[in-house]
Design a protein around this motif. Structure first.
Motif, PDB file in Angstrom:
ATOM      1  N   ARG A  92     -55.482 -27.746 -65.877  1.00 31.10           N
ATOM      2  CA  ARG A  92     -56.390 -26.618 -66.092  1.00 31.10           C
ATOM      3  C   ARG A  92     -57.068 -26.664 -67.458  1.00 31.10           C
ATOM      4  O   ARG A  92     -58.015 -25.933 -67.703  1.00 31.10           O
ATOM      5  N   HIS A  93     -56.575 -27.524 -68.370  1.00 29.13           N
ATOM      6  CA  HIS A  93     -57.186 -27.670 -69.694  1.00 29.13           C
ATOM      7  C   HIS A  93     -57.926 -28.994 -69.858  1.00 29.13           C
ATOM      8  O   HIS A  93     -58.408 -29.297 -70.950  1.00 29.13           O
ATOM      9  N   PHE A  94     -58.012 -29.786 -68.802  1.00 32.91           N
ATOM     10  CA  PHE A  94     -58.502 -31.152 -68.963  1.00 32.91           C
ATOM     11  C   PHE A  94     -59.944 -31.216 -69.459  1.00 32.91           C
ATOM     12  O   PHE A  94     -60.325 -32.150 -70.171  1.00 32.91           O
ATOM     13  N   TYR A 184     -42.658 -12.060 -70.463  1.00 30.24           N
ATOM     14  CA  TYR A 184     -43.012 -11.037 -71.447  1.00 30.24           C
ATOM     15  C   TYR A 184     -42.401 -11.402 -72.794  1.00 30.24           C
ATOM     16  O   TYR A 184     -41.184 -11.606 -72.871  1.00 30.24           O
ATOM     17  N   PRO A 185     -43.217 -11.528 -73.850  1.00 32.95           N
ATOM     18  CA  PRO A 185     -44.672 -11.403 -73.845  1.00 32.95           C
ATOM     19  C   PRO A 185     -45.312 -12.410 -72.885  1.00 32.95           C
ATOM     20  O   PRO A 185     -44.790 -13.507 -72.694  1.00 32.95           O
ATOM     21  N   ALA A 186     -46.450 -12.027 -72.345  1.00 37.46           N
ATOM     22  CA  ALA A 186     -47.047 -12.813 -71.266  1.00 37.46           C
ATOM     23  C   ALA A 186     -47.488 -14.193 -71.730  1.00 37.46           C
ATOM     24  O   ALA A 186     -47.066 -15.211 -71.180  1.00 37.46           O
ATOM     25  N   GLY A 187     -48.348 -14.247 -72.745  1.00 35.54           N
ATOM     26  CA  GLY A 187     -48.860 -15.531 -73.197  1.00 35.54           C
ATOM     27  C   GLY A 187     -49.506 -16.302 -72.061  1.00 35.54           C
ATOM     28  O   GLY A 187     -49.904 -15.742 -71.035  1.00 35.54           O
ATOM     29  N   SER A 188     -49.588 -17.610 -72.216  1.00 29.86           N
ATOM     30  CA  SER A 188     -50.223 -18.435 -71.187  1.00 29.86           C
ATOM     31  C   SER A 188     -49.391 -18.471 -69.909  1.00 29.86           C
ATOM     32  O   SER A 188     -49.933 -18.539 -68.803  1.00 29.86           O
ATOM     33  N   TRP A 189     -48.046 -18.416 -70.055  1.00 25.22           N
ATOM     34  CA  TRP A 189     -47.188 -18.466 -68.871  1.00 25.22           C
ATOM     35  C   TRP A 189     -47.424 -17.244 -67.986  1.00 25.22           C
ATOM     36  O   TRP A 189     -47.570 -17.363 -66.764  1.00 25.22           O
ATOM     37  N   GLY A 190     -47.446 -16.072 -68.589  1.00 24.81           N
ATOM     38  CA  GLY A 190     -47.679 -14.861 -67.810  1.00 24.81           C
ATOM     39  C   GLY A 190     -49.066 -14.837 -67.202  1.00 24.81           C
ATOM     40  O   GLY A 190     -49.255 -14.397 -66.057  1.00 24.81           O
ATOM     41  N   ALA A 191     -50.051 -15.313 -67.966  1.00 17.53           N
ATOM     42  CA  ALA A 191     -51.421 -15.346 -67.463  1.00 17.53           C
ATOM     43  C   ALA A 191     -51.525 -16.238 -66.232  1.00 17.53           C
ATOM     44  O   ALA A 191     -52.143 -15.868 -65.223  1.00 17.53           O
ATOM     45  N   TYR A 374     -61.479 -23.478 -62.817  1.00 17.24           N
ATOM     46  CA  TYR A 374     -61.049 -23.332 -64.208  1.00 17.24           C
ATOM     47  C   TYR A 374     -62.231 -23.546 -65.148  1.00 17.24           C
ATOM     48  O   TYR A 374     -62.871 -24.598 -65.114  1.00 17.24           O
ATOM     49  N   PHE A 375     -62.485 -22.554 -65.987  1.00 14.10           N
ATOM     50  CA  PHE A 375     -63.498 -22.678 -67.037  1.00 14.10           C
ATOM     51  C   PHE A 375     -62.947 -22.024 -68.305  1.00 14.10           C
ATOM     52  O   PHE A 375     -62.324 -20.960 -68.236  1.00 14.10           O
ATOM     53  N   ASP A 376     -63.172 -22.662 -69.440  1.00 12.32           N
ATOM     54  CA  ASP A 376     -62.738 -22.094 -70.731  1.00 12.32           C
ATOM     55  C   ASP A 376     -61.324 -21.522 -70.620  1.00 12.32           C
ATOM     56  O   ASP A 376     -61.066 -20.377 -71.008  1.00 12.32           O
ATOM     57  N   TRP A 377     -60.403 -22.351 -70.143  1.00 11.03           N
ATOM     58  CA  TRP A 377     -59.121 -21.793 -69.719  1.00 11.03           C
ATOM     59  C   TRP A 377     -58.231 -21.356 -70.875  1.00 11.03           C
ATOM     60  O   TRP A 377     -57.446 -20.412 -70.733  1.00 11.03           O
ATOM     61  N   ALA A 378     -58.317 -21.985 -72.012  1.00 12.95           N
ATOM     62  CA  ALA A 378     -57.504 -21.533 -73.146  1.00 12.95           C
ATOM     63  C   ALA A 378     -57.894 -20.109 -73.544  1.00 12.95           C
ATOM     64  O   ALA A 378     -57.031 -19.263 -73.833  1.00 12.95           O
ATOM     65  N   ILE A 379     -59.185 -19.830 -73.559  1.00 11.64           N
ATOM     66  CA  ILE A 379     -59.664 -18.474 -73.858  1.00 11.64           C
ATOM     67  C   ILE A 379     -59.232 -17.518 -72.755  1.00 11.64           C
ATOM     68  O   ILE A 379     -58.767 -16.397 -73.015  1.00 11.64           O
ATOM     69  N   THR A 380     -59.361 -17.963 -71.520  1.00 11.07           N
ATOM     70  CA  THR A 380     -59.018 -17.123 -70.370  1.00 11.07           C
ATOM     71  C   THR A 380     -57.549 -16.730 -70.394  1.00 11.07           C
ATOM     72  O   THR A 380     -57.202 -15.558 -70.188  1.00 11.07           O
ATOM     73  N   GLU A 381     -56.673 -17.692 -70.662  1.00  6.63           N
ATOM     74  CA  GLU A 381     -55.234 -17.404 -70.739  1.00  6.63           C
ATOM     75  C   GLU A 381     -54.939 -16.365 -71.815  1.00  6.63           C
ATOM     76  O   GLU A 381     -54.148 -15.437 -71.601  1.00  6.63           O
ATOM     77  N   ARG A 382     -55.551 -16.543 -72.962  1.00  7.52           N
ATOM     78  CA  ARG A 382     -55.286 -15.627 -74.084  1.00  7.52           C
ATOM     79  C   ARG A 382     -55.699 -14.200 -73.744  1.00  7.52           C
ATOM     80  O   ARG A 382     -54.951 -13.247 -73.997  1.00  7.52           O
TER      81      ARG A 382
END
Length: 415
Positions: A92-94, A184-191, A374-382
């Motif tokens: 998803r980050h490739f 929890y906290p959610a972070g990327s895993w929760g997202a 998947y687009f801009d996934w690091a931003i999306t996860e955050r």
């Protein structure tokens, strides 16, 4: 009179040099080419098998955290030094890496195997019609559950719908058992856990052309569903991958864990004494949907950076893992990988049940998967992770969390 012919010194020296050069070349041919491989997965046995089969190549397995590996790799690409020969990246980050111009274009090198992958997977590792990596696996969702706990309280599986899942959670709650953990906290895993449920409903965050979906009813439904489970005490927040987390699963504090297939390898690793007490079932059907589909957690991609001085050897390893039946089987054996390379499924390994999971075959528990974008996934996860934390803390409603996710994504990504 006998004449003695004298050899010219230059000819003799040339002959000696040729012999020495041949000896050096032979010695070099016998030397093992060292390939460094960065990953966060416990796939050492797979690497050992490759090394055994390829005596002239020695792959060095370097394990670190998933995000540590990706962040260090980005720094190495930026600085022009320090990159490994092969990197395993989250699918998803490739796009963060394929667009840098610092991965080896392998388009011509994989012509012989590219038809073995679904077209959407080849598209996911391509940029400007060039291929920059090979999908090593996909990572669909299943429900890992404690057989012993479900049996104790008379809970029948598999669940036909998520409504049945909730009814079982109510029974367990009355007996002091929480149905499932939440990150929890959610972070990327929760997202990404939220997205896995959303995807299983056929939902997306983005349209196929990369626009944020406005007034996303599927997203709001999924947020509300998770929030209701949490408020009812059927799901409990806990920090992922900590001793506390694995201890809670081991002790029976949680009865199941809806998660990706690959986590089955961690269940086995951290709880070997519970062999036979774990089982696996498909994602249930959402009661308002006709199809029973699952969601994707992500998957991984193998790539070779342009910094590598042993590209041919590195690509040999990449193609063996991701583009041969043998390599894909070893990936499945070591980290429960679900093959990206379709011919692998012909191997008898994928027809076998697993004694650890009570004879269940996880590869037969995978529902069909709909497209996900998947687009801009690091931003999306955050952004998703932040809103999940606010929602579970009672500071925003699921509807408000959905609206904030959309607004912040539009603002930060301009999509």
């Amino acid at each position: 009179m006998l004449r003695v012919r004298r050899h010219r010194p230059s000819l003799l020296l040339g002959f000696i040099a040729l012999v020495l050069l041949s000896a050096v070349s032979f010695a070099q041919a016998q030397e093992k080419v060292k390939v460094t491989f960065w990953t966060w997965l416990s796939n050492e046995a797979m690497v050992e098998e490759f090394n055994r089969l390829h005596p002239n190549i020695q792959v060095e397995h370097v394990k670190m955290g998933a995000y540590d590996a990706q962040n260090k790799f980005l720094v190495a690409l930026s600085s022009g030094t320090g990159a490994p020969d092969v990197i395993q990246l989250m699918a998803r980050h490739f796009s963060l890496f394929s667009t840098t111009g610092k991965l080896v274009d392998i388009t011509d090198k994989v012509k012989d195997i590219r038809d073995g992958y679904p077209a959407n997977l080849i598209e996911s590792v391509s940029y400007n019609s060039k291929i920059y990596g090979l999908p090593a696996d996909v990572s669909p969702g299943v429900v890992w559950y404690r057989r012993d706990i479900f049996k104790k309280y008379g809970i029948q599986v598999p669940f036909a719908t998520w409504d049945d899942f909730v009814k079982a959670a109510e029974v367990l709650k009355k007996n002091g058992v929480t149905m499932m953990p939440l990150f929890y906290p959610a972070g990327s895993w929760g997202a990404n856990a939220l997205v896995m449920y959303l995807h299983s409903r056929g939902g997306n965050i983005y349209t196929p052309d990369g626009k944020v979906i406005r007034n996303n009813k599927e997203l709001e439904y999924t947020l509300q569903w998770l929030y209701d489970l949490y408020k009812a005490g059927m799901a409990e927040g806990i920090t992922f991958f900590t001793p506390e987390f694995w201890g809670a699963l081991k002790s029976g504090q949680f009865a199941c864990w809806p998660m990706n297939v690959a986590e089955g390898a961690n269940i086995r690793q951290y709880m070997p004494e519970l062999s036979g007490n774990w089982g696996v079932m498909p994602f249930p059907r959402w009661s308002d949907k006709k199809e029973q589909t699952t969601g994707i957690w992500g998957g991984t991609v193998l790539a070779v950076p342009t910094q590598s001085k042993v590209r041919d050897a590195a690509l040999t390893f990449v193609k063996w893992v991701a583009g041969t039946v043998q390599g894909q089987v070893w990936a499945s054996k070591t980290w429960n990988a679900v093959p990206a390379y379709s011919p692998a499924y012909k191997d008898s390994f994928y027809a076998l049940g697993d004694p650890y999971y009570g004879g269940d075959n996880v590869y037969k528990m995978i529902n069909p998967v709909k497209p996900f974008y998947y687009f801009d996934w690091a931003i999306t996860e955050r952004i998703i992770g932040k809103q999940l934390d606010l929602m579970f803390a009672g500071k925003v409603t699921p509807a408000a969390a959905r609206a904030a996710i959309e607004a912040e994504l539009i603002d930060e990504t301009n999509r």
